[in-house]
Design an enzyme around this catalytic site. Structure first.
Site, PDB file in Angstrom:
ATOM      1  N   GLY A   1       0.834  -1.199   0.000  1.00 21.67           N
ATOM      2  CA  GLY A   1       0.000   0.000   0.000  1.00 21.67           C
ATOM      3  C   GLY A   1       0.865   1.244   0.000  1.00 21.67           C
ATOM      4  O   GLY A   1       2.068   1.187  -0.293  1.00 21.67           O
ATOM      5  N   ASN A   2       0.268   2.369   0.350  1.00 21.61           N
ATOM      6  CA  ASN A   2       0.991   3.640   0.263  1.00 21.61           C
ATOM      7  C   ASN A   2       2.264   3.668   1.103  1.00 21.61           C
ATOM      8  O   ASN A   2       3.318   4.103   0.642  1.00 21.61           O
ATOM      9  CB  ASN A   2       0.074   4.786   0.683  1.00 21.61           C
ATOM     10  CG  ASN A   2      -1.006   5.063  -0.343  1.00 21.61           C
ATOM     11  OD1 ASN A   2      -0.817   4.819  -1.534  1.00 21.61           O
ATOM     12  ND2 ASN A   2      -2.142   5.576   0.102  1.00 21.61           N
ATOM     13  N   VAL A   3       2.195   3.200   2.357  1.00 23.42           N
ATOM     14  CA  VAL A   3       3.363   3.238   3.232  1.00 23.42           C
ATOM     15  C   VAL A   3       4.433   2.262   2.752  1.00 23.42           C
ATOM     16  O   VAL A   3       5.612   2.611   2.637  1.00 23.42           O
ATOM     17  CB  VAL A   3       2.978   2.930   4.692  1.00 23.42           C
ATOM     18  CG1 VAL A   3       4.221   2.847   5.575  1.00 23.42           C
ATOM     19  CG2 VAL A   3       2.027   3.992   5.234  1.00 23.42           C
TER      20      VAL A   3
ATOM     21  N   ARG B   1      -6.214   3.412   9.172  1.00 23.75           N
ATOM     22  CA  ARG B   1      -7.141   4.132  10.041  1.00 23.75           C
ATOM     23  C   ARG B   1      -8.015   5.071   9.226  1.00 23.75           C
ATOM     24  O   ARG B   1      -7.547   5.791   8.355  1.00 23.75           O
ATOM     25  CB  ARG B   1      -6.346   4.942  11.080  1.00 23.75           C
ATOM     26  CG  ARG B   1      -7.219   5.506  12.199  1.00 23.75           C
ATOM     27  CD  ARG B   1      -6.390   5.888  13.412  1.00 23.75           C
ATOM     28  NE  ARG B   1      -5.306   6.786  13.098  1.00 23.75           N
ATOM     29  CZ  ARG B   1      -5.046   7.896  13.802  1.00 23.75           C
ATOM     30  NH1 ARG B   1      -5.789   8.216  14.827  1.00 23.75           N
ATOM     31  NH2 ARG B   1      -4.023   8.652  13.491  1.00 23.75           N
TER      32      ARG B   1
ATOM     33  N   ASN C   1      -5.906  -6.173  12.898  1.00 21.28           N
ATOM     34  CA  ASN C   1      -4.499  -6.045  12.564  1.00 21.28           C
ATOM     35  C   ASN C   1      -3.597  -7.005  13.325  1.00 21.28           C
ATOM     36  O   ASN C   1      -2.556  -7.421  12.815  1.00 21.28           O
ATOM     37  CB  ASN C   1      -4.043  -4.603  12.758  1.00 21.28           C
ATOM     38  CG  ASN C   1      -4.519  -3.707  11.628  1.00 21.28           C
ATOM     39  OD1 ASN C   1      -5.173  -4.176  10.704  1.00 21.28           O
ATOM     40  ND2 ASN C   1      -4.216  -2.430  11.706  1.00 21.28           N
TER      41      ASN C   1
ATOM     42  N   ARG D   1       7.702  14.989  12.538  1.00 23.03           N
ATOM     43  CA  ARG D   1       6.588  15.944  12.542  1.00 23.03           C
ATOM     44  C   ARG D   1       6.879  17.109  13.480  1.00 23.03           C
ATOM     45  O   ARG D   1       6.685  18.287  13.128  1.00 23.03           O
ATOM     46  CB  ARG D   1       5.298  15.225  12.959  1.00 23.03           C
ATOM     47  CG  ARG D   1       4.757  14.298  11.887  1.00 23.03           C
ATOM     48  CD  ARG D   1       3.635  13.420  12.386  1.00 23.03           C
ATOM     49  NE  ARG D   1       3.028  12.650  11.278  1.00 23.03           N
ATOM     50  CZ  ARG D   1       2.279  11.583  11.433  1.00 23.03           C
ATOM     51  NH1 ARG D   1       1.998  11.133  12.648  1.00 23.03           N
ATOM     52  NH2 ARG D   1       1.778  10.962  10.379  1.00 23.03           N
TER      53      ARG D   1
ATOM     54  N   HIS E   1       2.894   5.541  20.671  1.00 19.85           N
ATOM     55  CA  HIS E   1       2.623   6.233  19.414  1.00 19.85           C
ATOM     56  C   HIS E   1       1.158   6.639  19.413  1.00 19.85           C
ATOM     57  O   HIS E   1       0.271   5.805  19.345  1.00 19.85           O
ATOM     58  CB  HIS E   1       2.903   5.302  18.236  1.00 19.85           C
ATOM     59  CG  HIS E   1       2.681   5.938  16.897  1.00 19.85           C
ATOM     60  ND1 HIS E   1       3.229   7.148  16.552  1.00 19.85           N
ATOM     61  CD2 HIS E   1       1.970   5.515  15.817  1.00 19.85           C
ATOM     62  CE1 HIS E   1       2.871   7.447  15.315  1.00 19.85           C
ATOM     63  NE2 HIS E   1       2.105   6.473  14.845  1.00 19.85           N
TER      64      HIS E   1
END
Length: 312
Positions: free
Chosen positions: A9-11, A82, A95, A151, A175
């Protein structure tokens, strides 16, 4: 060197792309359960190698872990992303099953691999991977702290109008909303950040960092991927190249900070053997109270996993 990324996927795809572009491994294998998905992503990354001038070979497979055999490092990004209104804890049941299954397949074919978990809820999925793999705690870790500090540093760079390259920071704990940014250990070109910014603005940045993932979910309708994928790749690089980098990562604590058995983000030295040392900072009373509260929140979710039928 061979690195496997589970979940295209994206990650996962971003992680694989960064690994290839930076030539961190000779071969990167992408694995996904969706037919043709990993193959397509890997082929796309490989086809830009003549443009961006790298020779890392990227290969994609559909649910075939034999192709991942003898991987040095495995990054697990698999799981349900999410969605708006969904907490990290809501993800645990689905998960955990996915992470367990992936870990079993990984260990079957790469018993000496170092495992980096990115799946959410991060701290508890690291726990699930560790108990499933039966590997030493130094070889199973979670990626969270690098993303969270990135971040934090990005927000500070924007506020101070300085390069993010010059900002160093430490962040600990779980996290999510209970993470523990440590302004006392944050510097800008070696200057303590507390000398450069108003306390109220610093507090606001700390709060924004704690809710950084939620902010992106609200904006995009799904979780982030560029920063998480790049953060995971940075951990892989530190291991593959034995860089001895000091990073905050999620690991099982065994007495450090007075905590035993909980998976929390703490500063470590990361090298070819995985976590080579856990660094114990001299936290003050307020910082220790925040870490204790974060540990309690993570422990509660770990208890949920322990009490699920699959663990009965």
């Amino acid at each position: 060197m061979k690195v496997t990324v589970v979940g295209a996927g994206n990650v996962g795809a971003t992680c694989a792309d960064v690994l290839a572009y930076r030539e961190i491994a000779n071969e990167v294998v992408l694995v996904d359960i969706k037919e043709g998905f990993a193959e397509g992503k890997a082929l796309d990354i490989w086809q830009k190698s003549p443009i961006n001038l790298y020779d890392t070979r990227t290969v994609g497979v559909t649910n075939d872990y034999t192709r991942t055999a003898n991987s040095d490092v495995v990054v697990i990004t698999s799981g349900l992303p999410r969605k708006p209104g969904m907490t990290r804890d809501d993800l645990i049941s689905t998960n955990a099953g996915i992470v367990r299954s992936v870990t079993e397949n990984v260990i079957k074919h790469s018993p000496e691999a170092i495992i980096i978990v990115v799946s959410n809820p991060l701290d508890v999925m690291t726990y699930a991977a560790h108990i499933t793999s039966k590997l030493p705690r130094t070889k199973v870790m979670g990626m969270a702290g690098i993303l969270d500090t990135a971040r934090y540093r990005a927000f500070l760079a924007e506020e101070l109008n300085v390069s993010p390259k010059d900002i160093q920071a430490v962040l600990m704990g779980g996290h999510g909303d209970t993470m523990v940014p440590l302004p006392r250990y944050t510097t800008v070109g070696g200057i303590p950040v507390t000398e450069l910014i108003d306390p109220a603005k610093l507090d606001a940045i700390v709060d924004r960092t704690k809710n950084g993932g939620g902010e992106l979910v609200k904006l995009m309708g799904t979780s982030a991927w560029y920063a998480p994928g790049s953060a995971a790749a940075q951990m892989v690089e530190a291991i593959v190249r034995d860089q001895k980098r000091v990073f905050p990562v999620c690991i099982k604590l065994e007495g450090e900070y007075g905590i035993t058995g909980t998976y929390l983000g703490v500063p470590v030295i990361l090298g070819k053997n995985g976590v080579e040392k856990v660094i114990e900072l001299q936290l003050n009373e307020d910082e220790m109270a925040l870490l204790t509260a974060s540990e309690k929140a993570v422990r509660e979710v770990m208890d949920v996993l322990d009490n699920m039928p699959a663990n009965a």
